[in-house]
Design a protein around this motif. Sequence first.
Motif, PDB file in Angstrom:
ATOM      1  N   ILE A  45       0.857  -1.192   0.000  1.00 36.68           N
ATOM      2  CA  ILE A  45       0.000   0.000   0.000  1.00 36.68           C
ATOM      3  C   ILE A  45       0.892   1.241   0.000  1.00 36.68           C
ATOM      4  O   ILE A  45       1.935   1.271   0.662  1.00 36.68           O
ATOM      5  CB  ILE A  45      -0.966   0.018   1.206  1.00 36.68           C
TER       6      ILE A  45
ATOM      7  N   TRP B 235      -3.559  10.699   3.271  1.00 33.78           N
ATOM      8  CA  TRP B 235      -3.677  11.047   4.684  1.00 33.78           C
ATOM      9  C   TRP B 235      -3.269  12.510   4.839  1.00 33.78           C
ATOM     10  O   TRP B 235      -2.212  12.922   4.356  1.00 33.78           O
ATOM     11  CB  TRP B 235      -2.748  10.181   5.543  1.00 33.78           C
TER      12      TRP B 235
ATOM     13  N   ASP C 222      -8.547  10.588   2.518  1.00 33.24           N
ATOM     14  CA  ASP C 222      -9.174   9.346   2.985  1.00 33.24           C
ATOM     15  C   ASP C 222      -9.104   9.288   4.505  1.00 33.24           C
ATOM     16  O   ASP C 222      -9.952   8.695   5.159  1.00 33.24           O
ATOM     17  CB  ASP C 222      -8.447   8.131   2.387  1.00 33.24           C
ATOM     18  N   VAL C 223      -8.046   9.895   5.051  1.00 38.38           N
ATOM     19  CA  VAL C 223      -7.830   9.921   6.498  1.00 38.38           C
ATOM     20  C   VAL C 223      -7.383  11.326   6.897  1.00 38.38           C
ATOM     21  O   VAL C 223      -6.537  11.920   6.226  1.00 38.38           O
ATOM     22  CB  VAL C 223      -6.725   8.904   6.901  1.00 38.38           C
TER      23      VAL C 223
ATOM     24  N   THR D 292      -1.546  12.485  -6.703  1.00 37.82           N
ATOM     25  CA  THR D 292      -2.387  11.522  -5.981  1.00 37.82           C
ATOM     26  C   THR D 292      -2.564  10.205  -6.749  1.00 37.82           C
ATOM     27  O   THR D 292      -2.922   9.198  -6.152  1.00 37.82           O
ATOM     28  CB  THR D 292      -3.769  12.118  -5.653  1.00 37.82           C
TER      29      THR D 292
ATOM     30  N   LYS E 214      -4.542  -4.611   4.031  1.00 40.92           N
ATOM     31  CA  LYS E 214      -4.089  -3.747   2.929  1.00 40.92           C
ATOM     32  C   LYS E 214      -2.572  -3.762   2.772  1.00 40.92           C
ATOM     33  O   LYS E 214      -2.062  -3.420   1.722  1.00 40.92           O
ATOM     34  CB  LYS E 214      -4.571  -2.313   3.144  1.00 40.92           C
TER      35      LYS E 214
ATOM     36  N   ASP F  78      -2.425   5.065  -2.901  1.00 47.20           N
ATOM     37  CA  ASP F  78      -3.691   4.341  -2.708  1.00 47.20           C
ATOM     38  C   ASP F  78      -4.631   5.090  -1.773  1.00 47.20           C
ATOM     39  O   ASP F  78      -5.843   4.978  -1.890  1.00 47.20           O
ATOM     40  CB  ASP F  78      -3.405   2.947  -2.130  1.00 47.20           C
ATOM     41  N   GLU F  79      -4.039   5.790  -0.795  1.00 46.78           N
ATOM     42  CA  GLU F  79      -4.830   6.570   0.157  1.00 46.78           C
ATOM     43  C   GLU F  79      -4.132   7.896   0.394  1.00 46.78           C
ATOM     44  O   GLU F  79      -2.902   7.967   0.369  1.00 46.78           O
ATOM     45  CB  GLU F  79      -4.961   5.838   1.511  1.00 46.78           C
TER      46      GLU F  79
ATOM     47  N   LEU G 198      -5.156  -0.865   8.989  1.00 48.74           N
ATOM     48  CA  LEU G 198      -4.639  -1.367   7.713  1.00 48.74           C
ATOM     49  C   LEU G 198      -4.330  -2.856   7.803  1.00 48.74           C
ATOM     50  O   LEU G 198      -4.604  -3.617   6.873  1.00 48.74           O
ATOM     51  CB  LEU G 198      -3.372  -0.601   7.308  1.00 48.74           C
TER      52      LEU G 198
ATOM     53  N   ILE H 283       0.765   5.184   0.892  1.00 50.51           N
ATOM     54  CA  ILE H 283       0.042   6.260   1.560  1.00 50.51           C
ATOM     55  C   ILE H 283       0.631   7.588   1.105  1.00 50.51           C
ATOM     56  O   ILE H 283       1.848   7.790   1.164  1.00 50.51           O
ATOM     57  CB  ILE H 283       0.186   6.167   3.101  1.00 50.51           C
TER      58      ILE H 283
END
Length: 202
Positions: free
Chosen positions: A2, A130, A172-173, A123, A200, A127-128, A195, A4
């Motif tokens: 993943i 934060w 996302d966070v 971006t 993930k 994947d996410e 996670l 971030i």
Amino acid sequence: MIVIGLTGGILTGKSTVSEILAQRGAVIIDADKIGHEAYRPQTKVWREVVDAFGTDILKENEEIDRKKLGEIVFHDPQALARLNEIMHPEMHSMMKEEIERLHTEGVDMVVLEAAVLIEANWTDLVDEVWVTVAPEETAVKRLQDRGGLSEGQARARIRSQLSSEERAKHADVIIDTNCDLAEVGAKVEELWHKLEREGKKG
């Protein structure tokens, strides 16, 4: 694996969150360091930046004087846009290459720490997203304490960036760092375990 994307305004706690994740085993890609690498003398980016801003921005050893360049672009939105046009696509390529390399090495989690993750359209690499947030008053105090800036200088620096509200739209966070270090650590630990539970990582 993943990836971030960790972003946030100046002194909202990005580096603190990044350090906590690194302690848990995440591999950190620091966009600032990638930028330094892209600026190396005689590279494609170096030539384009010197063509755009002149040889006055060079030190004696031909390195770009980031302070001088910063003074030019901080007060001139057009100059900043020109610099970003040169830097952002090249940095995107370099970061993508690094992420792919880490993937082949079997790394579980990569954190791309980048203040301009959203503005630079990076971006797609993650994947996410934060986002670290803190009230302006907190960031001003941190800037004054650590950077020796006046209140007016600190506010100008903060307001020259994308607002926390705008960043939050892409998040996302959201991690509120307006608390002590132990509490920030607990928040990040909980995200890490989440996670793991969701499978993930890996």
